[in-house]
Design an enzyme around this catalytic site. Structure first.
Site, short mmCIF file in Angstrom:
data_model
loop_
_atom_site.label_atom_id
_atom_site.label_comp_id
_atom_site.label_asym_id
_atom_site.label_seq_id
_atom_site.Cartn_x
_atom_site.Cartn_y
_atom_site.Cartn_z
N ASN A 1 0.83 -1.19 0.00
CA ASN A 1 0.00 0.00 0.00
C ASN A 1 0.87 1.25 0.00
OD1 ASN A 1 -2.30 1.69 0.22
ND2 ASN A 1 -3.33 0.15 1.48
N HIS B 1 23.03 -0.06 11.76
CA HIS B 1 24.21 0.80 11.85
C HIS B 1 25.12 0.34 12.97
CE1 HIS B 1 22.56 3.54 8.89
NE2 HIS B 1 21.40 3.42 9.51
N GLY C 1 -0.69 -1.31 8.83
CA GLY C 1 -0.14 0.00 8.53
C GLY C 1 0.82 0.51 9.59
N THR D 1 10.94 -7.01 16.05
CA THR D 1 12.38 -7.12 16.32
C THR D 1 12.88 -8.55 16.32
OG1 THR D 1 12.00 -7.16 18.71
CG2 THR D 1 12.35 -4.99 17.69
N ARG E 1 4.75 -8.43 20.28
CA ARG E 1 4.60 -9.64 21.08
C ARG E 1 3.34 -10.37 20.63
NH1 ARG E 1 9.33 -9.28 23.00
NH2 ARG E 1 9.77 -8.04 24.82
N LYS F 1 -2.30 -13.08 23.10
CA LYS F 1 -2.75 -14.30 23.77
C LYS F 1 -4.20 -14.53 23.42
CE LYS F 1 0.50 -14.08 27.40
NZ LYS F 1 1.31 -13.83 28.18
#
Length: 185
Positions: free
Chosen positions: A85, A115, A142, A165, A180, A183
């Site tokens: 998009n 970096h 988004g 991450t 995360r 649940k």
């Protein structure tokens, strides 16, 4: 570390992004992206004629809404039916594989470059490139950010605004910063 900076980048070694060869490749990508982003409204979503051959691969029906930005283009591989998009950014210093029927929401960002941790290394332009893989039928909400070295499994959902991450297993929904799993009750 021997060889050109491009060779080091491709090998996942530390390299300097301040290299003239890499800058010339980024200029080619910027020109192709500019043309893509300037397509007339009736062609929006189609992959521009200079951008498509620059990509590592684009499957049948793959679409990229404008505006779009990438660093090099040649490290991006889009499966059949992929939809990016408006506002997506892919800093493809490493391979980015996006599987079949994957949907990326507006302003999704994929950053392969990491970096250097030391200020002197950053000043020297030192980066290391880490690949990203997104499995078939995943949905990236988004403004999500996906960092280098991450694999997102088939059918996974990344919630809007999440910062990914680490790897996301198949058929898992993740949200938040850092992302995360949700649940299930």
């Amino acid at each position: 570390m021997t060889g050109s900076e491009r060779t080091k980048m491709a090998a996942g070694e530390w390299y300097s992004c301040l290299d003239p060869e890499l800058e010339a490749l980024r200029v080619v990508a910027r020109d192709a992206v500019f043309e893509h982003n300037s397509l007339p409204p009736r062609q929006r979503g189609e992959i521009g004629p200079r951008l498509k051959p620059l990509l590592g691969g684009a499957g049948d029906g793959a679409r990229i809404e404008a505006p779009f930005h990438c660093a090099y283009g040649f490290n991006i591989f889009l499966g059949d039916g992929v939809f990016l998009n408006a506002g997506c950014i892919i800093l493809d210093t490493a391979i980015v594989r996006i599987g079949k029927r994957v949907l990326l929401g507006p302003n999704v960002q994929i950053y392969c470059a990491e970096h250097h941790k030391e200020a002197a290394g950053r000043q020297a332009g030192l980066e290391i490139a880490k690949p990203v893989e997104i499995g078939d039928s995943a949905w990236i909400g988004g403004t999500a950010i996906i960092l280098g070295g991450v694999t997102i499994g088939k059918g996974a959902i990344v919630g809007a605004g999440a910062v990914v991450t680490r790897d996301v297993p198949a058929n898992t929904t993740v949200v938040g910063n850092p992302a995360r799993p949700v649940k299930r009750g």
